[in-house]
Design an enzyme around this catalytic site. Sequence first.
Site, PDB file in Angstrom:
ATOM      1  N   ARG A  78      49.490  53.809  40.741  1.00 19.81           N
ATOM      2  CA  ARG A  78      48.706  53.066  41.724  1.00 19.81           C
ATOM      3  C   ARG A  78      49.676  52.386  42.687  1.00 19.81           C
ATOM      4  O   ARG A  78      50.498  51.571  42.263  1.00 19.81           O
ATOM      5  CB  ARG A  78      47.823  52.027  41.006  1.00 19.81           C
ATOM      6  CG  ARG A  78      47.090  51.123  41.961  1.00 19.81           C
ATOM      7  CD  ARG A  78      46.100  50.172  41.281  1.00 19.81           C
ATOM      8  NE  ARG A  78      45.526  49.342  42.307  1.00 19.81           N
ATOM      9  CZ  ARG A  78      45.731  48.023  42.443  1.00 19.81           C
ATOM     10  NH1 ARG A  78      46.451  47.360  41.553  1.00 19.81           N
ATOM     11  NH2 ARG A  78      45.195  47.379  43.451  1.00 19.81           N
ATOM     12  N   HIS A 122      46.543  46.090  50.466  1.00 19.97           N
ATOM     13  CA  HIS A 122      47.101  45.137  49.506  1.00 19.97           C
ATOM     14  C   HIS A 122      47.776  44.016  50.316  1.00 19.97           C
ATOM     15  O   HIS A 122      48.982  43.831  50.266  1.00 19.97           O
ATOM     16  CB  HIS A 122      48.067  45.844  48.554  1.00 19.97           C
ATOM     17  CG  HIS A 122      48.284  45.140  47.243  1.00 19.97           C
ATOM     18  ND1 HIS A 122      48.075  45.742  46.016  1.00 19.97           N
ATOM     19  CD2 HIS A 122      48.675  43.883  46.959  1.00 19.97           C
ATOM     20  CE1 HIS A 122      48.351  44.888  45.040  1.00 19.97           C
ATOM     21  NE2 HIS A 122      48.726  43.744  45.592  1.00 19.97           N
ATOM     22  N   GLU A 167      41.942  42.832  45.517  1.00 21.95           N
ATOM     23  CA  GLU A 167      41.702  41.400  45.322  1.00 21.95           C
ATOM     24  C   GLU A 167      41.300  40.649  46.591  1.00 21.95           C
ATOM     25  O   GLU A 167      42.049  39.783  47.069  1.00 21.95           O
ATOM     26  CB  GLU A 167      42.942  40.738  44.713  1.00 21.95           C
ATOM     27  CG  GLU A 167      43.386  41.361  43.402  1.00 21.95           C
ATOM     28  CD  GLU A 167      44.520  40.595  42.723  1.00 21.95           C
ATOM     29  OE1 GLU A 167      45.102  39.697  43.362  1.00 21.95           O
ATOM     30  OE2 GLU A 167      44.816  40.879  41.557  1.00 21.95           O
ATOM     31  N   ASN A 293      41.671  43.510  37.930  1.00 19.16           N
ATOM     32  CA  ASN A 293      43.010  43.010  37.644  1.00 19.16           C
ATOM     33  C   ASN A 293      42.847  41.797  36.745  1.00 19.16           C
ATOM     34  O   ASN A 293      42.213  40.811  37.124  1.00 19.16           O
ATOM     35  CB  ASN A 293      43.730  42.599  38.933  1.00 19.16           C
ATOM     36  CG  ASN A 293      44.014  43.801  39.828  1.00 19.16           C
ATOM     37  OD1 ASN A 293      43.828  44.946  39.418  1.00 19.16           O
ATOM     38  ND2 ASN A 293      44.470  43.546  41.042  1.00 19.16           N
ATOM     39  N   TYR A 295      44.745  38.986  34.269  1.00 18.27           N
ATOM     40  CA  TYR A 295      45.985  38.357  33.824  1.00 18.27           C
ATOM     41  C   TYR A 295      45.750  37.238  32.823  1.00 18.27           C
ATOM     42  O   TYR A 295      46.483  37.067  31.869  1.00 18.27           O
ATOM     43  CB  TYR A 295      46.759  37.794  35.026  1.00 18.27           C
ATOM     44  CG  TYR A 295      47.362  38.888  35.865  1.00 18.27           C
ATOM     45  CD1 TYR A 295      48.590  39.437  35.542  1.00 18.27           C
ATOM     46  CD2 TYR A 295      46.681  39.416  36.954  1.00 18.27           C
ATOM     47  CE1 TYR A 295      49.145  40.471  36.282  1.00 18.27           C
ATOM     48  CE2 TYR A 295      47.219  40.456  37.701  1.00 18.27           C
ATOM     49  CZ  TYR A 295      48.445  40.969  37.355  1.00 18.27           C
ATOM     50  OH  TYR A 295      48.988  42.004  38.076  1.00 18.27           O
ATOM     51  N   GLU A 353      45.298  46.261  37.060  1.00 21.63           N
ATOM     52  CA  GLU A 353      46.538  45.495  36.868  1.00 21.63           C
ATOM     53  C   GLU A 353      46.409  44.665  35.606  1.00 21.63           C
ATOM     54  O   GLU A 353      45.355  44.074  35.344  1.00 21.63           O
ATOM     55  CB  GLU A 353      46.813  44.518  38.026  1.00 21.63           C
ATOM     56  CG  GLU A 353      47.247  45.174  39.301  1.00 21.63           C
ATOM     57  CD  GLU A 353      47.498  44.171  40.436  1.00 21.63           C
ATOM     58  OE1 GLU A 353      47.840  42.998  40.161  1.00 21.63           O
ATOM     59  OE2 GLU A 353      47.329  44.576  41.592  1.00 21.63           O
TER      60      GLU A 353
END
Length: 446
Positions: A78, A122, A167, A293, A295, A353
Site C-alpha cells: 500500500r 495521503h 484518514e 487504520n 493504532y 495500517e
Amino acid sequence: MNKNNDVVSSFIYGVASSAFQIEGATAIDGRVDSIWDTFCQKEGAILNGDNADVTCDYYHLWERDLELLKNLGVDAYRFSIAWPRVVTSLDGDVNNEGLDFYQQIIDRLHYYSIKPYVTLYHWDLPQYLEDQGGWLNRDVVTAFVYYASVVSDYFGDQVASYATLNEPWCSAMLGYLHGIHAPGFQNRRQALQVGHHLLLAHGKAMPVLRQNAPNASHGIVLNLSPYDAGSDKQDDVLAAKLADEENNQWFLQPLLEAKYPQVIIDKYPECMPKMRAGDMEAITAPLDFIGINYYTRQRIFCDESNDVFGYRSEIPEDSEVTAMGWEVYPEGLFNLISELNERYQLPPLLITENGMAADDEYDEVQINDSVRVSYLREHLYVVKRLIEKGIDLRGYFAWSLMDNFEWAEGFDKRFGLYYVDYETQERIPKLSAYFYKDYIEKTKGQ
Ligand code: FCB
C-alpha cells in the site's frame, strides 16, 4: 477446502507507506510543492525543524526498497501517489515524469507478484490548490476528481485497489481543529466544512475510479479508535459517546447512511458544513471496502475545563505505551470492529495500517524491537479472532515498511519494520521484519 482455508489463502498481508513520508526529491522532475512542504517551513511546526526534502530518498532508492517487500513475502504494497507530482497546475497540467515514476513501481510490483494498493490522497494537497482556499474551497472537489481520473485512466486495472483518501479525520481535524497538521488552523466550523469536502471528493471520485478500473476494488481509509468511557459515571459515558460520534461516526455515518450524526449537529449547530442537494447521495457511493487504520484506543473522561472538546483522553496508569505515547490496546481493535459490525451494514474491511513507534536502537548487530514484535503478534491474533467471528476482513497492512518522516514528529519517531539510517540511507531489518516474514510464510503455508 473449507471456507476457513479459503479465507486464509486469499487474505492479503502487506505493508504500507505514503509518498510524502518516504519519497524526498520534492523539487525535481516537475513535482510542485504540497501543503506539507509549506508547513515544514513554518517555525515550530515540525519537531526539531525536520522536513521531508530527502527523508528515505525512495524516489531514487525505490528499486532497493521494493526488494525489501519481496524479501518480506508480502502479497500487497500500500503506497500513495503524490498529487503534486502528477497534476502540477491549476489548469490541470499532467506531469508525465510523475506518472512514469509510479509506472516503474507498479511494473516492478507485478514482476514480484505483489499487488499494488494505491492511495490517491495521503495529505499532500498541491500548494496551488491551498492558495485558492484548499479543502475549504468547494472547487477542490472538482480538482480531486480530475486528479483521480488522470491516475485511474493511466493505470486502470494495473492497480489492484484504489483508496480515495487516507484518514480524512486527520486532514480535517488535525489540520483545521487541533492545528498540528498542515495547513495548521484551529476552527471547528472550518474543520467540518473541510471534512464535508473531503467526503464529497471521495464520493464523486468513486464512479470515475470504477469506470476507469472496473476490475480493481475501490474504497476509503479511515482512522478509527474505540472511545471507551473512563468510568461508569454518567458524565463520562456521555462524553465517550459524544467523542465517538464526533470522531468516528462523523465520517462513517455519511459514507454508509448518507447522514451526519444528529448529536453532533445538535451540539454544534453553528459549525455545520454548507452543502448542496445531492451531496449526501454522492458521499454514499457504494464501497468495495473500508480500510481501517488502527493504532490505539481513547479512554474518555468528561472535562468541562476543556472548552474545545468538553472531554479529555487519559491512559490508564499501568498501561504499556508506545514512543508516540499511545496505549497498546489490541482488544480495542476487536471491540471497534465488533461494534461497527453491529451498527452498520459494512462492506468488506481491510486493516490498512497498524503498527507502533519504538525507541529502536542499532547496536551494530541487530535492532531488537521485541516490543514491536509483540505489538504486531497481538494485533494479528485479533485479526484472526475477527475472521473466526465471521467478520469479512480481507487484509492486514503493517505500518510501515521502513522508518520515515512522521509528520509533525519529524524523524524522531520510528515505525518501520526496516530501520533507516538517514545519514547513509541504509535499511536494516529489525526483528519485527523477520517476525512478519515468518508469520506470513507460516500462515500462508498452513
Ligand atoms: C497514520 C498515518 C500514517 C502514519 C501513521 C503513524 O495516521 O496515516 O501516515 O503517520 O499514522
